[in-house]
Design an enzyme around this catalytic site. Structure first.
Site, PDB file in Angstrom:
ATOM      1  CG  ASN A 114      -6.372   4.255   4.877  1.00 45.70           C
ATOM      2  OD1 ASN A 114      -5.939   5.277   4.840  1.00 45.70           O
ATOM      3  ND2 ASN A 114      -5.960   3.322   5.719  1.00 45.70           N
ATOM      4  NE  ARG A 115      -5.398   6.039  -3.872  1.00 47.46           N
ATOM      5  CZ  ARG A 115      -6.034   4.769  -4.266  1.00 47.46           C
ATOM      6  NH1 ARG A 115      -5.831   3.655  -3.982  1.00 47.46           N
ATOM      7  NH2 ARG A 115      -7.093   5.106  -5.080  1.00 47.46           N
ATOM      8  CG  PHE A 118      -0.635  11.288   8.117  1.00 47.91           C
ATOM      9  CD1 PHE A 118      -1.259   9.936   8.239  1.00 47.91           C
ATOM     10  CD2 PHE A 118       0.701  11.019   8.085  1.00 47.91           C
ATOM     11  CE1 PHE A 118      -0.502   8.871   8.817  1.00 47.91           C
ATOM     12  CE2 PHE A 118       1.602  10.245   8.598  1.00 47.91           C
ATOM     13  CZ  PHE A 118       1.082   8.991   9.091  1.00 47.91           C
ATOM     14  CB  SER A 181       0.976   5.805   7.701  1.00 44.78           C
ATOM     15  OG  SER A 181       0.166   5.982   6.283  1.00 44.78           O
ATOM     16  CG  ASN A 183      -1.775   5.337   2.876  1.00 45.37           C
ATOM     17  OD1 ASN A 183      -1.703   4.962   1.678  1.00 45.37           O
ATOM     18  ND2 ASN A 183      -2.561   5.411   3.877  1.00 45.37           N
ATOM     19  CB  THR A 184       3.179   9.739   4.561  1.00 50.21           C
ATOM     20  OG1 THR A 184       2.025  10.311   5.108  1.00 50.21           O
ATOM     21  CG2 THR A 184       4.259  11.017   4.578  1.00 50.21           C
ATOM     22  CE  LYS A 215      -1.326   1.912  14.287  1.00 46.94           C
ATOM     23  NZ  LYS A 215      -2.566   2.457  14.292  1.00 46.94           N
ATOM     24  CG  ASN A 244      -0.344   1.730  10.422  1.00 45.93           C
ATOM     25  OD1 ASN A 244      -1.301   1.840   9.927  1.00 45.93           O
ATOM     26  ND2 ASN A 244       0.461   2.961  10.889  1.00 45.93           N
ATOM     27  N   GLY A 269      -8.579  -4.540   8.402  1.00 51.31           N
ATOM     28  CA  GLY A 269      -9.758  -5.393   8.667  1.00 51.31           C
ATOM     29  C   GLY A 269      -9.244  -6.817   8.993  1.00 51.31           C
TER      30      GLY A 269
END
Length: 341
Positions: A114-115, A118, A181, A183-184, A215, A244, A269
């Site tokens: 996933n990207r 947020f 994360s 993705n930011t 986290k 994460n 996963g």
């Protein structure tokens, strides 16, 4: 029935669209009389009840952040048997996230890339929904995961986090600072100890008496994980979530072209299982026993949850396997844990 539905219908749908469709069903599960029937089927055995950070959990197994970004399905997830629901990641400023497509299944690996970026309606909207939940009888523990708004410069991240913490901490059973994360842009750089200390100190002050956790990413070197765990204890945090998603793609069995087409983003996963367990062991070895350690990453079965608890986790979270196991996933895990309780 769910494996057949997954193979014949859901795998033909865009993963994000399938998630939104599932959320509609989950939200319905939280409304009487559906919630009464769901609870009768999924209620965790009393033997699974545990207390962590002064909070009472019906089960040590809960939903990780990312599944319910806007606190829309808390009651439904509770009705499905999860012992806690961590909503978010919530940012101070509403944001649409990255362009679609941004969620990809790697089915042979039972994994997801996933990207999302947020995507959420912002802290004010989350606070409104949490206030409604507070006015209703509920059994589930609610955590709130907060992150940096994309439009805010990294240099101004502390004020951005403090704004969210001030608004959401009074409405959360516990609060999580997400600095991990992928993705930011620039976010993971906040995990550097010299940067992370003033951020955590400021959020700790803003959170007041609400338990506060941080986290971390699985991709950090072991010595940095040790340093962050020590910092979290020193700053007075109540716990740490490990881990994460990962940016690595090592050891995947999915066709290389499919992996390449998925592109950048966090992998979650089954492939994350081994490293998540390693990070859990590292953290638990350097923090006091009363410091809460929450394990996430690669959790799919009751045996996985038992393994994390045996390795020192106080709570265990999952997300990705929900896509592969379906709505009775928490029930399966709770029943497996109860057999060995």
């Amino acid at each position: 029935m769910y494996p057949l539905l997954f193979r014949t219908v859901l795998t033909r749908m865009d993963p994000e669209s399938a998630h939104h469709a599932a959320m509609v069903v989950i939200r319905l599960a939280g409304i009487p009389p559906f919630s009464w029937a769901a609870r009768a089927l999924t209620r965790p055995a009393q033997a699974l009840a545990t207390e962590v950070m002064g909070l009472a959990f019906e089960s040590p197994f809960g939903v990780a952040a990312g599944f319910d970004k806007d606190a829309l399905a808390v009651r439904g997830l509770s009705a499905l048997g999860f012992g806690h629901v961590e909503v978010g990641t919530v940012t101070a400023i509403p944001q649409a996230g990255n362009p679609r497509p941004r969620l990809f299944r790697l089915v042979p690996d039972r994994a997801v890339v996933n990207r999302m970026g947020f995507n959420n309606h912002g802290a004010d909207a989350a606070a409104r929904r949490l206030r409604v939940l507070h006015r209703r009888a509920r059994r589930v523990v609610i955590g709130v995961n907060i992150g940096k708004s994309r439009v805010v410069d990294v240099a101004d991240a502390t004020a951005d986090y403090v704004h969210s913490a001030t608004l959401l901490a009074p409405l959360a059973d516990y609060l999580v600072v997400n600095v991990s994360s992928p993705n930011t842009p620039g976010l993971r750089g906040l995990q550097a100890v010299e940067t992370l200390r003033p951020l955590l100190e400021a959020v700790r002050a803003a959170a007041g008496s609400t338990p506060l956790l941080v986290k971390i990413a699985p991709d950090l070197p072991d010595d940095e994980i040790t340093a962050i765990a020590g910092l979290a204890v020193d700053v007075g945090l109540d716990g740490l979530i490990a881990t994460n998603t990962t940016i690595t793609r090592a050891g995947l069995v999915t066709d290389e072209q499919i992996v390449a087409a998925a592109g950048e983003g966090g992998l979650s996963g089954a492939p994350l299982k081994a490293r998540a367990l390693e990070v859990l062991s590292i953290v638990r070895s350097v923090v006091p026993r009363q410091f809460a350690v929450v394990s996430a990453g690669g959790v799919e079965t009751a045996a996985d949850v038992r393994e994390r608890l045996a390795a020192g986790a106080d709570l265990v979270q999952g997300y990705t396997a929900f896509l592969y196991r379906g709505p009775l996933w928490a029930r399966q895990i709770n029943r497996g844990l109860a057999r060995d309780a």
